[in-house]
Design an enzyme around this catalytic site. Structure first.
Site, mmCIF file in Angstrom:
data_model
loop_
_atom_site.group_PDB
_atom_site.id
_atom_site.type_symbol
_atom_site.label_atom_id
_atom_site.label_comp_id
_atom_site.label_asym_id
_atom_site.label_seq_id
_atom_site.Cartn_x
_atom_site.Cartn_y
_atom_site.Cartn_z
ATOM 1 N N LYS A 3 9.434 10.872 0.064
ATOM 2 C CA LYS A 3 8.658 10.165 1.090
ATOM 3 C C LYS A 3 9.591 9.381 2.029
ATOM 4 O O LYS A 3 9.470 9.440 3.250
ATOM 5 C CB LYS A 3 7.673 9.201 0.404
ATOM 6 C CG LYS A 3 6.921 8.294 1.364
ATOM 7 C CD LYS A 3 6.243 7.123 0.663
ATOM 8 C CE LYS A 3 5.945 6.034 1.671
ATOM 9 N NZ LYS A 3 5.469 4.792 1.095
ATOM 10 N N THR B 202 6.285 0.671 2.254
ATOM 11 C CA THR B 202 7.302 1.413 2.999
ATOM 12 C C THR B 202 6.577 2.395 3.910
ATOM 13 O O THR B 202 5.931 3.332 3.436
ATOM 14 C CB THR B 202 8.231 2.196 2.043
ATOM 15 O OG1 THR B 202 8.839 1.277 1.145
ATOM 16 C CG2 THR B 202 9.314 2.925 2.818
ATOM 17 N N LYS C 6 15.450 -0.263 5.775
ATOM 18 C CA LYS C 6 15.097 0.258 4.450
ATOM 19 C C LYS C 6 15.325 1.776 4.379
ATOM 20 O O LYS C 6 15.891 2.292 3.421
ATOM 21 C CB LYS C 6 13.636 -0.107 4.149
ATOM 22 C CG LYS C 6 12.922 0.799 3.184
ATOM 23 C CD LYS C 6 12.844 0.272 1.785
ATOM 24 C CE LYS C 6 12.354 1.362 0.851
ATOM 25 N NZ LYS C 6 12.147 1.025 -0.476
ATOM 26 N N LEU D 263 0.840 -1.206 0.000
ATOM 27 C CA LEU D 263 0.000 0.000 0.000
ATOM 28 C C LEU D 263 0.874 1.255 0.000
ATOM 29 O O LEU D 263 2.060 1.197 0.347
ATOM 30 C CB LEU D 263 -0.908 -0.040 1.232
ATOM 31 C CG LEU D 263 -1.905 -1.207 1.209
ATOM 32 C CD1 LEU D 263 -2.461 -1.491 2.602
ATOM 33 C CD2 LEU D 263 -3.037 -0.919 0.226
ATOM 34 N N PRO D 264 0.277 2.403 -0.371
ATOM 35 C CA PRO D 264 1.109 3.606 -0.530
ATOM 36 C C PRO D 264 1.826 4.055 0.753
ATOM 37 O O PRO D 264 3.024 4.338 0.725
ATOM 38 C CB PRO D 264 0.111 4.674 -0.994
ATOM 39 C CG PRO D 264 -1.035 3.918 -1.577
ATOM 40 C CD PRO D 264 -1.106 2.624 -0.825
HETATM 41 P P1 NAD Z 1 0.972 2.652 -6.086
HETATM 42 O O1 NAD Z 1 0.391 3.950 -5.677
HETATM 43 O O2 NAD Z 1 1.297 2.394 -7.518
HETATM 44 O O3 NAD Z 1 -0.003 1.455 -5.608
HETATM 45 C C1 NAD Z 1 -0.705 1.435 -4.407
HETATM 46 C C2 NAD Z 1 -2.013 0.674 -4.632
HETATM 47 O O4 NAD Z 1 -2.685 0.581 -3.367
HETATM 48 C C3 NAD Z 1 -2.970 1.382 -5.594
HETATM 49 O O5 NAD Z 1 -3.382 0.471 -6.600
HETATM 50 C C4 NAD Z 1 -4.137 1.827 -4.698
HETATM 51 O O6 NAD Z 1 -5.393 1.812 -5.365
HETATM 52 C C5 NAD Z 1 -4.076 0.765 -3.613
HETATM 53 N N1 NAD Z 1 -4.724 1.172 -2.366
HETATM 54 C C6 NAD Z 1 -4.623 2.336 -1.694
HETATM 55 N N2 NAD Z 1 -5.350 2.287 -0.552
HETATM 56 C C7 NAD Z 1 -5.924 1.054 -0.523
HETATM 57 C C8 NAD Z 1 -6.776 0.397 0.392
HETATM 58 N N3 NAD Z 1 -7.217 0.993 1.498
HETATM 59 N N4 NAD Z 1 -7.152 -0.865 0.107
HETATM 60 C C9 NAD Z 1 -6.722 -1.481 -1.024
HETATM 61 N N5 NAD Z 1 -5.925 -0.912 -1.931
HETATM 62 C C10 NAD Z 1 -5.521 0.346 -1.675
HETATM 63 O O7 NAD Z 1 2.268 2.475 -5.166
HETATM 64 P P2 NAD Z 1 3.535 1.522 -5.472
HETATM 65 O O8 NAD Z 1 4.517 2.235 -6.299
HETATM 66 O O9 NAD Z 1 3.040 0.164 -5.860
HETATM 67 O O10 NAD Z 1 4.185 1.473 -4.013
HETATM 68 C C11 NAD Z 1 3.640 0.690 -2.961
HETATM 69 C C12 NAD Z 1 4.581 0.768 -1.778
HETATM 70 O O11 NAD Z 1 5.877 0.282 -2.158
HETATM 71 C C13 NAD Z 1 4.789 2.193 -1.245
HETATM 72 O O12 NAD Z 1 4.833 2.141 0.144
HETATM 73 C C14 NAD Z 1 6.143 2.598 -1.833
HETATM 74 O O13 NAD Z 1 6.829 3.539 -1.037
HETATM 75 C C15 NAD Z 1 6.864 1.254 -1.850
HETATM 76 N N6 NAD Z 1 7.932 1.157 -2.863
HETATM 77 C C16 NAD Z 1 7.715 1.612 -4.126
HETATM 78 C C17 NAD Z 1 8.752 1.491 -5.066
HETATM 79 C C18 NAD Z 1 8.548 1.984 -6.474
HETATM 80 O O14 NAD Z 1 9.543 2.085 -7.211
HETATM 81 N N7 NAD Z 1 7.326 2.252 -6.908
HETATM 82 C C19 NAD Z 1 9.983 0.922 -4.704
HETATM 83 C C20 NAD Z 1 10.139 0.426 -3.409
HETATM 84 C C21 NAD Z 1 9.105 0.549 -2.487
#
Ligand code: NAD
Length: 322
Positions: free
Chosen positions: A271, A121, A196, A87-88
């Site tokens: 973030k 994260t 991390k 999740l975000p």
């Molecule tokens: P994203 O925004 O693409 O995806 C998040 C998903 O969660 C979305 O599809 C959203 O609809 C869903 N969501 C939000 N609230 C929800 C809820 N209450 N119930 C169900 N679904 C819900 O984000 P991402 O890039 O996939 O990143 C996810 C996590 O991974 C974050 O914490 C980010 O910091 C971490 N991260 C991301 C990356 C990257 O390169 N994108 C790398 C390492 C870590």
């Protein structure tokens, strides 16, 4: 409320592989840029997945890949022994697991012994809060943030940095190994998140410092590639110079040579730096370099949040964006 028992290795409806290893059913919550390819890799490895996301587009992709789509976290987890979330941010993790009153979220609905792996994260303090609530329901919780970005999620080569008990880690390891190449047990609850953000704080400092050094050289007449080659063979050598040079055209196939598209967005670096600053403040630890990198990324992400984090180069030399 958390009264049924679950056994990861002994459930009749689970998928059985040819070597008679029993795979637990998995509920996957959060199917964004990272979660969707991670879930797809689990499906490819033969796991039975029930998925939930607020976005119908996100669930449709997984349905096509063979997952069943649920209309709530509770229904996704109704036949699962393992729950994974991606999740975000902390508030979304709280809302899913704790609900709005702290005890009316998914944790209150899961059978005892369910393994919950949160790969989002979030702040270590938030992860510890959810872990503590989970333990009241006899649920094993692991914080398991990842490094490796969307490329690593697609390739199944993420690094998982896990906090929680050794027993829960041992149960999670084979599942994480489907989505990642390096799986570390960092310590107790929250340790995964701390490790991390220590890594990402250092990465932010290194990227900002490398951009600053290259800019100083370029403004004094040096060719950015010649300078980068010199520093690579000297004591300023670091990961950003080696594989992620922020100056355009010094390296091929990196975001700086592709208009800073793709890669790891500046807003995500911002973030993570903010999470590092929060942890430093909560624990009264001085992080002056991290604070400076946070300040730089905050200013930079205002107009460049969706560009790769190496675009911090533009803070010194705006022409790199053209
Ligand atoms: P994203 O925004 O693409 O995806 C998040 C998903 O969660 C979305 O599809 C959203 O609809 C869903 N969501 C939000 N609230 C929800 C809820 N209450 N119930 C169900 N679904 C819900 O984000 P991402 O890039 O996939 O990143 C996810 C996590 O991974 C974050 O914490 C980010 O910091 C971490 N991260 C991301 C990356 C990257 O390169 N994108 C790398 C390492 C870590």
């Amino acid at each position: 409320m958390g009264t049924k028992d679950t056994d990861l290795s002994n459930t009749e409806s689970n998928t059985t592989t040819s070597d008679s290893e029993v795979k637990p059913n998995i509920a996957f919550i959060g199917l964004g840029n990272m979660g969707a390819p991670m879930a797809e890799n689990l499906l490819k490895a033969g796991y039975t997945l029930s998925v939930y996301d607020l976005s119908a587009d996100a669930t449709q992709r997984l349905e096509q890949a063979g997952a069943s789509v649920a209309d709530s976290p509770k229904s996704a987890a109704s036949n699962a022994q393992v729950v994974i979330s991606m999740l975000p941010a902390g508030k979304h993790v709280h809302s899913v697991y704790l609900g709005d009153s702290g005890d009316n979220g998914l944790l209150a609905e899961l059978p005892k012994g369910t393994l919950v792996i949160d790969s989002s994260t979030i702040a270590a303090a938030d992860a510890r809060l959810v872990a503590e609530a989970a333990s009241k329901f006899d649920i094993d919780f692991l914080d398991a943030p990842v490094s490796g970005g969307t490329g690593g999620a697609i390739a199944g080569s993420l690094t998982f940095i896990v906090g929680g008990s050794a027993e829960a880690f041992a149960k999670a390891e084979p599942i994480l190994a489907v989505m990642g190449k390096n799986i570390f047990h960092a310590g107790e609850h929250g340790a995964g998140q701390v490790a991390k953000i220590c890594n990402n704080m250092l990465l932010g400092i290194l990227m900002a410092g490398t951009a600053e050094a290259i800019n100083l050289g370029v403004k004094n007449g040096l060719d950015p590639k010649v300078l980068s080659d010199i520093m690579l063979q000297s004591s300023g050598r670091n990961w950003t110079l080696e594989v992620y040079n922020p100056y355009p055209k010094v390296l091929e196939n990196v975001p700086s040579s592709n208009g800073y598209k793709g890669g790891f967005m500046s807003k995500l670096m911002q973030k993570d730096l903010n999470l590092a600053m929060q942890t430093a403040k909560d624990t009264d630890v001085e992080t002056p370099m991290g604070a400076k990198a946070t300040e730089l990324y905050e200013a930079h992400a205002r107009d460049n949040g969706d560009r790769d984090f190496s675009s911090i180069m533009a803070h010194h030399d705006h022409s790199v964006l053209s």
